[in-house]
Design a protein around this motif. Structure first.
Motif, mmCIF file in Angstrom:
data_model
loop_
_atom_site.group_PDB
_atom_site.id
_atom_site.type_symbol
_atom_site.label_atom_id
_atom_site.label_comp_id
_atom_site.label_asym_id
_atom_site.label_seq_id
_atom_site.Cartn_x
_atom_site.Cartn_y
_atom_site.Cartn_z
ATOM 1 N N GLY A 196 0.822 -1.197 0.000
ATOM 2 C CA GLY A 196 0.000 0.000 0.000
ATOM 3 C C GLY A 196 0.856 1.247 0.000
ATOM 4 O O GLY A 196 2.056 1.202 -0.277
ATOM 5 N N ILE A 197 0.227 2.375 0.343
ATOM 6 C CA ILE A 197 0.878 3.683 0.267
ATOM 7 C C ILE A 197 1.314 4.151 1.650
ATOM 8 O O ILE A 197 0.535 4.138 2.595
ATOM 9 C CB ILE A 197 -0.072 4.726 -0.360
ATOM 10 N N TYR A 198 2.572 4.581 1.723
ATOM 11 C CA TYR A 198 3.159 5.171 2.925
ATOM 12 C C TYR A 198 3.294 6.671 2.649
ATOM 13 O O TYR A 198 4.063 7.073 1.784
ATOM 14 C CB TYR A 198 4.523 4.538 3.231
ATOM 15 N N LYS A 199 2.499 7.471 3.374
ATOM 16 C CA LYS A 199 2.473 8.920 3.158
ATOM 17 C C LYS A 199 3.480 9.591 4.085
ATOM 18 O O LYS A 199 3.377 9.482 5.313
ATOM 19 C CB LYS A 199 1.069 9.466 3.408
ATOM 20 N N LEU A 200 4.456 10.272 3.502
ATOM 21 C CA LEU A 200 5.551 10.895 4.239
ATOM 22 C C LEU A 200 5.402 12.409 4.199
ATOM 23 O O LEU A 200 5.305 12.990 3.119
ATOM 24 C CB LEU A 200 6.890 10.483 3.624
ATOM 25 N N PHE A 201 5.406 13.027 5.393
ATOM 26 C CA PHE A 201 5.294 14.480 5.433
ATOM 27 C C PHE A 201 5.994 15.041 6.663
ATOM 28 O O PHE A 201 6.354 14.312 7.586
ATOM 29 C CB PHE A 201 3.835 14.945 5.354
ATOM 30 N N ILE A 202 6.199 16.350 6.623
ATOM 31 C CA ILE A 202 6.840 17.073 7.714
ATOM 32 C C ILE A 202 5.839 18.083 8.252
ATOM 33 O O ILE A 202 5.177 18.784 7.476
ATOM 34 C CB ILE A 202 8.129 17.770 7.224
ATOM 35 N N ARG A 203 5.735 18.120 9.573
ATOM 36 C CA ARG A 203 4.807 19.056 10.221
ATOM 37 C C ARG A 203 5.594 20.040 11.075
ATOM 38 O O ARG A 203 6.463 19.640 11.843
ATOM 39 C CB ARG A 203 3.816 18.297 11.094
ATOM 40 N N GLN A 204 5.259 21.296 10.927
ATOM 41 C CA GLN A 204 5.835 22.324 11.792
ATOM 42 C C GLN A 204 5.045 22.283 13.088
ATOM 43 O O GLN A 204 3.867 22.568 13.111
ATOM 44 C CB GLN A 204 5.731 23.692 11.104
ATOM 45 N N PHE A 205 5.700 21.859 14.174
ATOM 46 C CA PHE A 205 5.048 21.779 15.474
ATOM 47 C C PHE A 205 5.161 23.104 16.210
ATOM 48 O O PHE A 205 4.229 23.544 16.864
ATOM 49 C CB PHE A 205 5.664 20.647 16.304
ATOM 50 N N ILE A 264 3.955 19.813 5.282
ATOM 51 C CA ILE A 264 4.598 19.837 3.966
ATOM 52 C C ILE A 264 4.669 18.386 3.491
ATOM 53 O O ILE A 264 5.403 17.571 4.057
ATOM 54 C CB ILE A 264 6.017 20.448 4.025
ATOM 55 N N GLN A 265 3.880 18.068 2.469
ATOM 56 C CA GLN A 265 3.881 16.718 1.908
ATOM 57 C C GLN A 265 5.194 16.501 1.161
ATOM 58 O O GLN A 265 5.562 17.322 0.325
ATOM 59 C CB GLN A 265 2.697 16.537 0.946
ATOM 60 N N ILE A 266 5.882 15.413 1.463
ATOM 61 C CA ILE A 266 7.163 15.115 0.816
ATOM 62 C C ILE A 266 6.977 14.098 -0.310
ATOM 63 O O ILE A 266 7.333 14.356 -1.452
ATOM 64 C CB ILE A 266 8.202 14.609 1.834
ATOM 65 N N ALA A 267 6.435 12.932 0.026
ATOM 66 C CA ALA A 267 6.298 11.879 -0.984
ATOM 67 C C ALA A 267 5.312 10.823 -0.508
ATOM 68 O O ALA A 267 5.016 10.719 0.680
ATOM 69 C CB ALA A 267 7.657 11.224 -1.257
ATOM 70 N N GLU A 268 4.843 10.048 -1.464
ATOM 71 C CA GLU A 268 4.071 8.847 -1.171
ATOM 72 C C GLU A 268 4.840 7.679 -1.757
ATOM 73 O O GLU A 268 5.105 7.649 -2.963
ATOM 74 C CB GLU A 268 2.665 8.926 -1.762
ATOM 75 N N VAL A 269 5.216 6.752 -0.901
ATOM 76 C CA VAL A 269 5.959 5.567 -1.327
ATOM 77 C C VAL A 269 4.985 4.392 -1.324
ATOM 78 O O VAL A 269 4.331 4.127 -0.316
ATOM 79 C CB VAL A 269 7.160 5.295 -0.394
#
Length: 172
Positions: free
Chosen positions: A94-103, A134-139
């Protein structure tokens, strides 16, 4: 380009801070390199099951995905975060959604990030203040193979391993 003798500076910094860099899938970032950025940026991964790896839930007991480095107060020093999946056999398709969040934005300046699998490193740079997600990638994992959809444009320093050497790097 921020790399040292064919090695990723980001990967080396993660390793120096105790992070695992040798899994089948790695998602890493760095920020606040010698500047006044004291922001708290966080790596996130939403797995195909909906399980969410982040600072409050660092380990997936099913997939063994692990956020093993989590820096919250850079204080002007280079900060890194890292999520690694050690085994393909424990990862569902399936899809692994990778993102960065400003906390916490404390003079945010941006970040550099990497996604690595199958000997290929995909690099990203975000050179402005970080706000929200900030969405980086979907693997995607299908039939034992990874593929990637870039949500943030790749930087020009992405590389892959060919004949035991990283591309886009200088080698003696």
């Amino acid at each position: 380009n921020g790399n040292l003798a064919g090695k990723s500076q980001l990967k080396e910094e993660v390793k120096a801070k105790g992070g695992k860099i040798d899994g089948v899938l790695r998602f890493s970032m760095m920020w606040a390199d010698g500047n006044s950025d004291n922001s708290d940026l966080d790596l996130h991964c939403i797995e195909p099951s909906g399980h969410h790896i982040y600072f409050s839930n660092k380990l997936s007991y099913t997939t063994k995905g692990n956020l093993d480095v989590d820096i919250t107060q850079p204080n002007g020093r280079l900060a890194v975060e890292n999520i690694t999946y050690p085994f393909l056999r424990t990862m569902p398709e399936g899809i692994y959604k990778l993102f960065i969040r400003q906390f916490s934005a404390r003079n945010s300046k941006g970040f550099k990030a990497e996604v690595e699998f199958n000997g290929e490193v995909y690099s990203y740079e975000y050179d402005r203040p970080v706000a929200g997600d900030i969405q980086i990638a979907e693997v995607t994992l299908r039939n034992g193979q990874f593929s990637i959809v870039h949500k943030l444009p790749e930087s020009s320093v992405s590389s892959k391993e060919v004949y035991g050497l990283e591309t886009n790097q200088f080698h003696k």
